[in-house]
Design a protein around this motif. Structure first.
Motif, PDB file in Angstrom:
ATOM      1  N   LYS A  97       0.877  -1.161   0.000  1.00 54.30           N
ATOM      2  CA  LYS A  97       0.000   0.000   0.000  1.00 54.30           C
ATOM      3  C   LYS A  97       0.918   1.215   0.000  1.00 54.30           C
ATOM      4  N   TYR A 298      -3.378   4.683  -3.474  1.00 60.28           N
ATOM      5  CA  TYR A 298      -2.411   3.801  -2.808  1.00 60.28           C
ATOM      6  C   TYR A 298      -1.669   2.878  -3.780  1.00 60.28           C
ATOM      7  N   TYR A 300      -2.108  -0.143  -4.906  1.00 59.39           N
ATOM      8  CA  TYR A 300      -1.862  -1.482  -4.349  1.00 59.39           C
ATOM      9  C   TYR A 300      -1.314  -2.424  -5.425  1.00 59.39           C
TER      10      TYR A 300
END
Length: 503
Positions: A97, A298, A300
């Protein structure tokens, strides 16, 4: 075994200027895993150490340092899932993250977004006798904690403490099943109780070892039922998240403040923006931290330094076999085995240390009497002295000894309280104290009868009154107890007084 049936509580209804509104609340609980080492390093997790002393090379993001999974942390997460009656995923994976902040040396947090270690579970949250909310758990994923930025040590500089960096966290995510501030606080309390029984988190909110993010929205009455039927979130209002709550009282206050803020905006013709907010207890208000549009991207992606995590069902079964008796089961057993009320059983099982203490005391042979002494005498005195059960000057054997003396008839209830005070302040064996100090109850009928005769003979006027009104016989009982220094057996005294007065 008792079978307790609960009814669901009614949702909180808030009156706006024009309409009634209902609350819808979901929670994300961050619980620090109880372990001596961090999730991906061998650095200590001990609280209160010197700043930046619990830091391994991988925590500080030194070049070339790779994370290594702490197996015990995985075991603790599995144990938590089992304790919440949740599905354990034999295959899970860690993701990165990505965000940038001074207390995050790597520039990313290792978490689990797509494949969490624990799936759906549930928590039964009792609000009062016979009333409980079943809160569904959506998932539990593991992640590493960030460090701590300190802004109040210098007027011109901020400091960073990396001691918490890499500490193992469980994020326990609920469904939007909570319908009032009281339920929200009770949910956190129940979850804390279960984790403490399991030994997977110490639940210390003051140290930040357990903290909550609270998602709050409001809707018109009837809309929540439509959501439950269809699963369509469109029936619910836009939610706002209140971050990092670590107090039951503040959680309740923040929910009400945020709900009223949203209602005022909607009834004024405005629209709720989905955003993250902070609660200011001094001003009793929430304020915007970041909007959805301003939220971090983020980015991911699967963590390239860690292979997907695969665990075996046999290992999970071995962990399940070691689970302790959990609070709901213990409460039901206490009610069944010892004949305790719902309230007394709830008090005794609130903390696992209290429950264990009570069970040791109950070995004296009378569960109800033991519960009465533990709750009223011991807990009352400990609260007065600001002590916990771990600090108790009276141990279970001593309190059990006092109860055994009551059961044998060696001491009365009044003498027992005097004896408790001696044991609490001075220590010692209750039976030996009773013998050494001449505290044994007088059960000799002849001696008690002589005292009764003497009191009756000396108070003829009082005799006439008592014979006219039997309720006044208690005066004679009190005089006999006083004359015998409180040592006469009260049951024998009552019997003889009634007999002598012809009642």
């Amino acid at each position: 075994m008792l079978d307790l049936t609960y009814k669901a509580p009614k949702p909180k209804v808030i009156a706006g200027m024009r309409d009634d509104w209902e609350l819808v609340i979901g929670m994300e609980i961050h619980a620090q895993i109880s372990s001596e080492a961090k999730l991906f390093s061998g650095a200590s997790t001990k609280f209160g150490n010197e700043p930046n002393s619990n830091v391994a090379f991988v925590d500080a993001a030194m070049p070339g340092m790779l994370p290594v999974i702490n197996e015990y942390c995985i075991e603790q997460a599995v144990r938590t899932g089992l304790g919440l009656k949740a599905e354990i995923n034999l295959k899970s994976a860690f993701d990165r993250k990505n965000y940038f902040y001074p207390d995050l040396p790597q520039g990313y947090q290792i978490s689990q977004l797509y494949h969490p270690i624990v799936g759906e579970g549930e928590v039964l949250v009792e609000l009062e006798e016979g009333v409980a909310r079943n809160v569904r758990i959506e998932r539990i994923h593991m992640e590493q904690d960030a460090g701590k930025s300190i802004h109040d040590m210098d007027p011109t500089m901020s400091f960073v403490d990396l001691n918490r960096t890499g500490v193992a966290l469980m994020e326990i995510v609920s469904r939007p099943d909570i319908r009032s501030p009281e339920e929200a606080a009770a949910f956190v309390g129940k979850l804390r109780q279960i984790l403490r029984y399991l030994g997977t988190c110490d639940g210390n909110m003051q140290n930040g070892n357990m903290r909550a993010d609270v998602n709050v929205s409001v809707c018109k009455p009837g809309q929540y039922e439509k959501f439950m039927e269809t699963g369509d979130f469109g029936h619910l209002g836009t939610r706002c998240e209140i971050k990092n709550m670590n107090s039951m009282r503040f959680i309740q206050a923040a929910i009400m403040v945020e709900a009223n803020r949203q209602i005022a905006i909607i009834e004024d013709g405005g629209k709720i923006d989905q955003e993250t907010r902070l609660y200011d207890p001094d001003k009793n208000e929430t304020r915007s931290m970041r909007s959805k549009e301003e939220a971090h991207d983020y980015r991911y992606f699967p963590c390239p330094d860690l292979l997907p995590l695969e665990i075996e069902q046999g290992w999970v079964d071995d962990i399940a076999a070691t689970l302790p008796e959990l609070p709901d089961a213990k409460k039901i057993r206490f009610m069944g085995d010892f004949g305790l009320s719902d309230y007394d059983a709830s008090v005794l099982t609130a903390e696992v240390e209290n429950a264990n203490f009570f069970e040791e005391v109950a070995k004296a042979g009378d569960g109800k009497l033991a519960a009465n002494w533990v709750i009223n005498e011991l807990f009352g005195r400990l609260k007065k002295d600001d002590k916990t059960i771990q600090d108790s000057p009276v141990d279970p054997a001593q309190l059990g000894g006092i109860i055994a003396l009551i059961k044998k008839g060696d001491i009365s209830g009044k003498i027992a309280k005097d004896l408790f005070e001696i044991v609490y302040t001075e220590g010692g064996d209750p039976a030996e104290i009773v013998e050494a100090r001449g505290m044994k109850q007088v059960t000799d009928t002849g001696a008690i009868e002589a005292a009764v005769d003497e009191i009756i003979a000396a108070n003829p006027a009082q005799v006439e009154k008592a014979q006219a009104n039997p309720k006044l016989a208690g005066w004679f009982v009190g005089q006999v107890m006083k004359a015998t220094g409180g040592k006469a057996n009260p049951a024998v005294v009552n019997q003889l007084v009634s007999k002598k007065l012809g009642l």
